[in-house]
Design a protein around this motif. Structure first.
Motif, short mmCIF file in Angstrom:
data_model
loop_
_atom_site.label_atom_id
_atom_site.label_comp_id
_atom_site.label_asym_id
_atom_site.label_seq_id
_atom_site.Cartn_x
_atom_site.Cartn_y
_atom_site.Cartn_z
N GLY A 204 33.85 43.59 -32.91
CA GLY A 204 34.76 43.46 -34.04
C GLY A 204 35.31 44.77 -34.55
N THR A 205 35.15 45.84 -33.78
CA THR A 205 35.59 47.18 -34.20
C THR A 205 36.85 47.66 -33.49
OG1 THR A 205 34.28 48.29 -32.51
CG2 THR A 205 33.19 47.85 -34.64
N GLY A 206 37.19 47.00 -32.39
CA GLY A 206 38.30 47.47 -31.58
C GLY A 206 37.87 48.43 -30.49
N THR A 207 36.58 48.69 -30.38
CA THR A 207 36.08 49.62 -29.36
C THR A 207 35.24 48.93 -28.30
OG1 THR A 207 34.10 50.14 -30.65
CG2 THR A 207 36.04 51.53 -31.01
N GLY A 208 34.98 47.64 -28.45
CA GLY A 208 34.10 46.93 -27.52
C GLY A 208 34.85 46.14 -26.47
N GLY A 209 34.08 45.64 -25.53
CA GLY A 209 34.63 44.82 -24.47
C GLY A 209 33.53 44.03 -23.80
N SER A 210 33.86 43.40 -22.70
CA SER A 210 32.88 42.63 -21.95
C SER A 210 32.09 43.57 -21.04
CB SER A 210 33.58 41.56 -21.11
OG SER A 210 34.10 42.12 -19.93
N PRO A 211 31.00 43.10 -20.45
CA PRO A 211 30.27 43.92 -19.49
C PRO A 211 30.97 44.03 -18.13
CG PRO A 211 29.07 41.86 -19.91
CD PRO A 211 30.28 41.86 -20.79
N LEU A 212 32.05 43.30 -17.94
CA LEU A 212 32.79 43.34 -16.67
C LEU A 212 33.61 44.61 -16.58
CD1 LEU A 212 33.97 39.60 -16.64
CD2 LEU A 212 32.04 40.61 -15.40
N PRO A 213 33.95 45.05 -15.37
CA PRO A 213 34.73 46.28 -15.23
C PRO A 213 36.15 46.12 -15.77
CG PRO A 213 34.39 45.24 -13.09
CD PRO A 213 33.60 44.46 -14.08
N ASN A 214 36.75 47.24 -16.16
CA ASN A 214 38.14 47.22 -16.62
C ASN A 214 39.06 46.77 -15.49
OD1 ASN A 214 37.38 48.11 -19.14
ND2 ASN A 214 37.85 50.25 -18.72
N LEU A 215 40.23 46.29 -15.89
CA LEU A 215 41.21 45.77 -14.93
C LEU A 215 42.36 46.73 -14.72
CD1 LEU A 215 41.42 42.16 -16.39
CD2 LEU A 215 40.46 42.78 -14.17
#
Length: 191
Positions: A91-102
């Protein structure tokens, strides 16, 4: 009254439009595998995913949706007249999933544009950093065309998107408590 040929042809074309226009106005048949159903506090939003534009991004959204990743995530950045951004588990704008970037799958403006209801992937300055965060446009933003990946468009429920709680200032960071995605699912997965 007999009209000159050119005016008759134009008038004939104009009279033929009502017969064509209703077919164009009818919603395209959608493939349930490429339709997302997002439940917000103010109603259901249906998003047509566009694998012909961004196959990897659509597959990522579909995978994360099926994992329940987006359920309960906040719209952390919402800018009036621009867009609502969510999909970050922190909820901060700095997180993502554990999957690699696309890697980027940008579409030329001749093929797809950022219009009201367009869904795009958020990223850092590096174009190949999209992961899980996405945004939905409130209004056209031509300056984004060809710069961000377009993966879908809202086909119903834009009124619910319009009611997402707005952020503060130019950053658009939403003060607590932010609006959240209650649940998101692929339409093919009934239930």
């Amino acid at each position: 009254m007999i009209l000159p040929f050119r005016r008759r042809a134009l008038l004939g074309a104009a009279l033929a439009l009502p017969a064509v226009a209703p077919r164009l106005a009818v919603a395209q048949p959608t493939n349930p595998e490429n339709t997302l159903v997002m439940e917000l506090k103010d109603g259901e939003v249906r998003i047509l995913m566009l694998p012909e534009l961004a196959p990897r991004h659509v597959e990522r959204i579909r995978t994360l949706t099926r994992q329940g990743f987006y359920n309960g995530t906040a719209f952390h950045r919402v800018i009036e007249g621009f867009m609502a951004q969510g999909g970050d588990p922190t909820g901060t704008g700095t997180g993502g999933s554990p999957l690699p970037n696309l890697p980027a799958e940008f579409s030329p403006p001749s093929r797809a544009r950022f219009l009201r209801g367009t869904c795009g992937m958020a990223r850092t300055q590096d174009p190949n950093t999209a992961n899980s965060q996405f945004f939905i446009m409130f209004a056209p933003a031509p300056f984004l065309d060809g710069q961000y990946t377009i993966w879908g468009r809202v086909v119903s429920g834009m009124d619910a998107v319009d009611k997402i709680k707005r952020g503060v200032g130019q950053s658009g960071i939403v003060p607590p408590p932010p609006d959240r995605i209650r649940r998101m699912r692929v339409a093919a997965d009934q239930g």
